[in-house]
Design an enzyme around this catalytic site. Structure first.
Site, PDB file in Angstrom:
ATOM      1  N   CYS A  11       0.839  -1.195   0.000  1.00  0.00           N
ATOM      2  CA  CYS A  11       0.000   0.000   0.000  1.00  0.00           C
ATOM      3  C   CYS A  11       0.869   1.238   0.000  1.00  0.00           C
ATOM      4  CB  CYS A  11      -0.936   0.008   1.205  1.00  0.00           C
ATOM      5  SG  CYS A  11      -0.068   0.223   2.782  1.00  0.00           S
ATOM      6  N   CYS A  14       3.573   1.646   2.560  1.00  0.00           N
ATOM      7  CA  CYS A  14       4.814   0.918   2.275  1.00  0.00           C
ATOM      8  C   CYS A  14       5.749   1.772   1.414  1.00  0.00           C
ATOM      9  CB  CYS A  14       4.513  -0.388   1.546  1.00  0.00           C
ATOM     10  SG  CYS A  14       3.502  -1.546   2.468  1.00  0.00           S
ATOM     11  N   ASP A 441       8.489  28.617 -31.095  1.00  0.00           N
ATOM     12  CA  ASP A 441       9.534  28.919 -32.073  1.00  0.00           C
ATOM     13  C   ASP A 441       8.867  28.971 -33.453  1.00  0.00           C
ATOM     14  OD1 ASP A 441      12.167  29.057 -33.303  1.00  0.00           O
ATOM     15  OD2 ASP A 441      11.828  26.972 -33.861  1.00  0.00           O
ATOM     16  N   ASP A 639      12.266  23.221 -31.761  1.00  0.00           N
ATOM     17  CA  ASP A 639      12.825  22.027 -32.399  1.00  0.00           C
ATOM     18  C   ASP A 639      14.320  22.097 -32.640  1.00  0.00           C
ATOM     19  OD1 ASP A 639      12.727  23.988 -34.417  1.00  0.00           O
ATOM     20  OD2 ASP A 639      12.718  22.424 -35.959  1.00  0.00           O
ATOM     21  N   ASP A 643      16.940  26.388 -29.496  1.00  0.00           N
ATOM     22  CA  ASP A 643      15.786  26.432 -28.595  1.00  0.00           C
ATOM     23  C   ASP A 643      16.074  25.753 -27.252  1.00  0.00           C
ATOM     24  OD1 ASP A 643      14.132  27.678 -30.515  1.00  0.00           O
ATOM     25  OD2 ASP A 643      13.768  25.749 -31.475  1.00  0.00           O
TER      26      ASP A 643
END
Length: 870
Positions: A11, A14, A441, A639, A643
């Site tokens: 659980c 734990c 961008d 991309d 960036d």
């Protein structure tokens, strides 16, 4: 991050205990434990042995997951084995065995006693024998489910009680008290007290002890099966991994296990076969089905020089490829790792459940003890008081709290992976839905990143196709990016290029060639207008095209102007719709670009963004993101390498999948389809996942808040509501199952449906560009919302000069000049404009003008001169 497998957890208490124990180990900087996958991720310098010892000292087991060799591919069988559901088969066997004995027990204890079902003559009116039989059957059920007692009491001895502790205490107390009642019954039998015998018969809770264990096992099995379904997306990814590859050795083909493929090996793929590893096509062409990775069903045409990815399917031609990425470096392996890491990390909202879980079980035990005392003080029998305490123990469910967040994260992350949206961590999946500002961008994100022909404008006495045919012949030998756009347009129209002679490239101006005796020329306005007459009307059209961010190219034949063709980096088809969807969510959309103001403004208007900030360098983008973060939570979408700083600085970095590895590594979310429309889809999925987590947490808290008082008997004096321990156990079993099932509903969520989007309160970002320029004088930027340019202030002590350069025709030319100028160590920055024919440079010291001239002319352009700025 080092990965470990943790055993013995049942659980949230734990996982919280393990996390605390490992976090205390010297050298551990962070630790995250997942109850869902029974895994643990640890960062820091601590040794594996110290970490394992800490887990064992906490009362659990641990082992380090095998580290895959970077030079070999983990087989599909090995990868899938990591997620194999080993728990459900064990629980199923336990359940069937328990049910068999429980049915017999219930027949004797309730069927005979309550409904008079027949029993063997030996048991008729032999209450002691009936009690002994119930004790025996209950004992067998307890042995079958001994794991609850071993784990529960072990955790209790380690002062870290968990859910198994509650079950063990509830069932054990029922069994011990029933055993006491059985011995008391024998004494009453000896004394001849038959009324006492009958009274003690009603104090038996043997069936409750066995039923509690069986019902909890039912719940555990349902929970395990549901948890297994949450990893279906990850398992399906692993099954995609090819098992063999056909490589070329000494000119002969050899089929080898894919694990043996090494970087640099040459492999062949026939139609219908899977591509075994990432590679580059050396020979041949084909249509590749990449739906396994991107979710895009339309095959992608690939030719010599193009890259291919593992697990994609070659649908048509025979190709020969060179392996470029193998083992854990392949795209498929990276996707699997991202999905796995997301499951192994914790979302911020999980901390709420962790804090509650850490004190939940001890609190429940205390409540059970108080319940017994209060009912005894109230004058009830010990059996009645004990039944209420047992009900409290078995109805309380910390599992529901512990599973509320991770199951939703796993399902949401799997949903994203199936649709080409990869969240690297649980944090990114949760936080993406809270974004208020999205910075985009331009090149490769809003636009395609490659020039395309947008307009073909022939002169009055020539047809459009004739103009394109002549220009195709002239440009066929050029390697300029603008020429490639024209070649692509002509090939789309299935034209055939005619060979030309006397082909000449005139750097910074254009091209010359002869075709069938005709003299062809092409280039910029200044060059072509110096050779022939161009009407004012055509010049006006060129100006209009330039204002729209397009580059007009002029062409002539035998000294006569024949027309012009405009080329531009066009926006992707889905970009305007994606921007509108973001705005409909209440998100402000800002475009960041290093391009000049005119081009940026034109693209921004086409995409429909709220704000355009142009002329920003990589460090400038990072500064803009920093300023935007003062307005609200920011996501950056990009991309390229330039960036990466901005992606890292943003609250959420989103990388376009077709971009560079550096951008992808810097991002928190990767869009495999390279579609801008996946940005609102990712935000939508994040919001849906967070909503599901809230529902799960509400159910878990609500269930315990309502169930525990009911079990304790608070409502007995008022409404007469009393909870049997067996029903409490059933409710506990179903609570976790309901939480997991609710999370599985995310599989039916349509992340591309914008009809149900809810609008958040928008933030104002109109003053960000000016603020950045004022606070960061080294950053050059332009804000284009109202068409005004904000010029940078030179850093103190620097020299600023304007270089006049001829021959630049487009953004590509600007980048070429910028690159060659910034190679000089004295030049800290060069802002280039092909429209103005200038480069504004900031220098920390003088650079010999002759060296500047040589560098510019080597790049293919003409240096006119320089002047200093006041």
């Amino acid at each position: 991050m080092e990965q470990y497998t943790v055993t013995g957890m049942s659980c949230a208490a734990c996982s919280s205990r393990v996390e605390k124990a490992v976090s205390k180990v010297p050298g551990v900087t962070s630790c995250s434990v997942s109850l869902l996958t029974n895994s643990m991720g640890v960062e820091g310098s601590a040794s594996a042995q110290d970490i394992i010892s800490a887990v064992q000292a906490a009362g659990y087991g641990a082992s380090k997951k095998g580290t895959a060799n970077q030079d070999r591919t983990v087989s599909a069988e090995e990868a899938e084995d990591m997620l194999k559901d080993r728990e459900t088969p064990v629980l199923k066997r336990r359940l069937w065995a328990s049910l068999g004995f429980l049915i017999v027990l219930m027949y004797f204890s309730m069927g005979h006693m309550m409904w008079g079902w027949p029993v063997p003559a030996f048991f008729e009116n032999n209450h002691v024998a009936m009690g002994l039989l119930q004790l025996l059957l209950t004992g067998i059920v307890m042995v079958i489910n001994q794991k609850f007692f071993i784990s529960g009491f072990k955790s209790l001895f380690h002062r870290a009680p968990n859910m198994d502790t509650l079950v063990a205490l509830g069932s054990g107390a029922s069994f011990v008290y029933s055993t006491y009642a059985l011995f008391a019954m024998t004494d009453a039998q000896v004394q001849g007290d038959m009324s006492g015998v009958m009274a003690y018969m009603h104090e038996f809770y043997f069936e409750s002890a066995a039923m509690i264990l069986t019902l909890i096992t039912v719940g555990k099995m349902l929970e395990a099966r549901s948890k297994g379904k949450t990893t279906d997306a990850l398992k399906s990814l692993m099954r995609m991994a090819p098992k063999t590859a056909t490589i070329l050795k000494d000119g002969a083909e050899a089929v080898v296990p894919v694990e043996q493929v090494r970087k640099g090996d040459v492999f062949v793929v026939r139609p219908g076969e899977n591509i075994p590893v990432d590679g580059r096509i050396l020979e041949g062409s084909s249509a590749i089905n990449e739906s396994a990775l991107t979710g895009e069903s339309i095959p992608v045409d690939k030719a010599e020089g193009d890259v291919v990815s593992a697990a994609t399917v070659n649908q048509s031609g025979f190709i020969r490829c060179e392996a470029t990425r193998v083992g854990e470096d392949t795209t498929l392996s990276q996707i699997i790792r991202m999905v796995s890491d997301a499951a192994a990390t914790k979302a911020p909202i999980a901390k709420v459940a962790d804090k509650v879980s850490g004190i939940f079980v001890p609190a429940v035990i205390a409540i059970a003890a108080v319940t017994i005392i209060v009912w005894l003080i109230a004058g009830q029998t010990f059996g009645f008081a004990l039944a209420r305490a047992i009900s409290v123990l078995v109805i309380s469910c910390p599992c529901a709290l512990g599973l509320a967040t991770p199951v939703a994260i796993m399902v949401g992350n799997g949903m994203g992976a199936r649709h080409g949206i990869l969240f690297k961590t649980a944090v990114s999946l949760e936080e993406a839905g809270k974004v208020q500002i999205v910075a985009l961008d331009k090149t490769g994100t809003i636009t395609s990143g490659e020039p395309r022909v947008t307009d073909i404008i022939p002169a009055d006495d020539i047809l459009e196709d004739e103009l394109l045919h002549l220009v195709y012949a002239l440009e066929s030998k050029s390697e300029h990016p603008l020429a490639k756009a024209i070649l692509q347009k002509a090939e789309e129209k299935q034209m055939t290029a005619v060979d030309v002679t006397d082909f000449q490239v005139l750097p910074g101006n254009g091209l010359k060639a002869r075709m069938d005796g005709d003299a062809l020329v092409g280039g910029n306005l200044k060059f072509v207008s110096g050779l022939m007459n161009i009407s004012d009307e055509m010049k006006q059209k060129a100006e209009t095209l330039a204002e729209a961010g397009k580059t007009p190219l002029f062409f002539g034949r035998n000294g006569k102007f024949i027309g012009m063709i405009a080329v531009a980096d066009v926006i992707k088809e889905d970009s305007p719709q994606a921007v509108r969807e973001l705005q409909n969510m209440g998100i402000r959309v800002v475009m960041l670009t290093g391009d000049n103001e005119r081009t940026a403004k034109a693209i921004g208007q086409q995409a429909g963004v709220d704000e355009v900030i142009a002329g920003v360098l990589p460090e400038g983008k990072e500064s803009v993101i920093r300023a935007l973060k003062e307005k609200g939570k920011v996501a950056m979408v990009g991309d390229g390498i330039n960036d990466a700083p901005a992606l890292t600085r943003a609250d959420i970095g989103i990388a376009i999948g077709a971009g560079t590895d550096i951008a992808i590594d810097a991002a928190d979310v990767v869009l495999m389809k390279s579609r801008l429309s996946d940005v609102p889809a990712a935000i939508r999925l994040s919001r849906a996942t967070l909503k599901n987590i809230h529902e799960n947490l509400f159910w878990a808290f609500f269930y315990n808040v309502i169930g525990i008082p009911l079990a304790a008997g608070i409502w007995i004096p008022i409404f007469g509501l009393k909870l049997n321990p067996m029903f409490g156990a059933a409710a506990m079993s179903l609570s976790s199952f309901c939480v997991v099932t609710n999370a599985l509903r995310l599989n039916f969520f349509n992340m591309h449906n914008a009809s149900k989007d809810k609008k958040i309160q928008s933030v104002d970002v109109s003053d960000v560009a000016a603020a950045v320029i004022q606070n960061e004088p080294e950053v050059q930027a332009q804000t284009c919302e109202i068409g005004e340019t904000a010029v940078k202030s030179p850093a103190e002590g620097s020299i600023t000069k304007t270089l006049e350069i001829e021959g630049m025709m487009c953004g590509h030319c600007e980048k070429m000049v910028k690159r060659c100028l910034e190679k000089f160590p004295q030049i800290s920055e060069a802002v280039v404009s092909h429209e103005a024919g200038t480069a504004v440079v900031s220098m920390s010291g003088e650079v010999p003008e002759e060296e500047i001239k040589q560098a510019i002319e080597k790049a293919g352009y003409e240096y006119i001169g320089a002047k200093s700025l006041e």
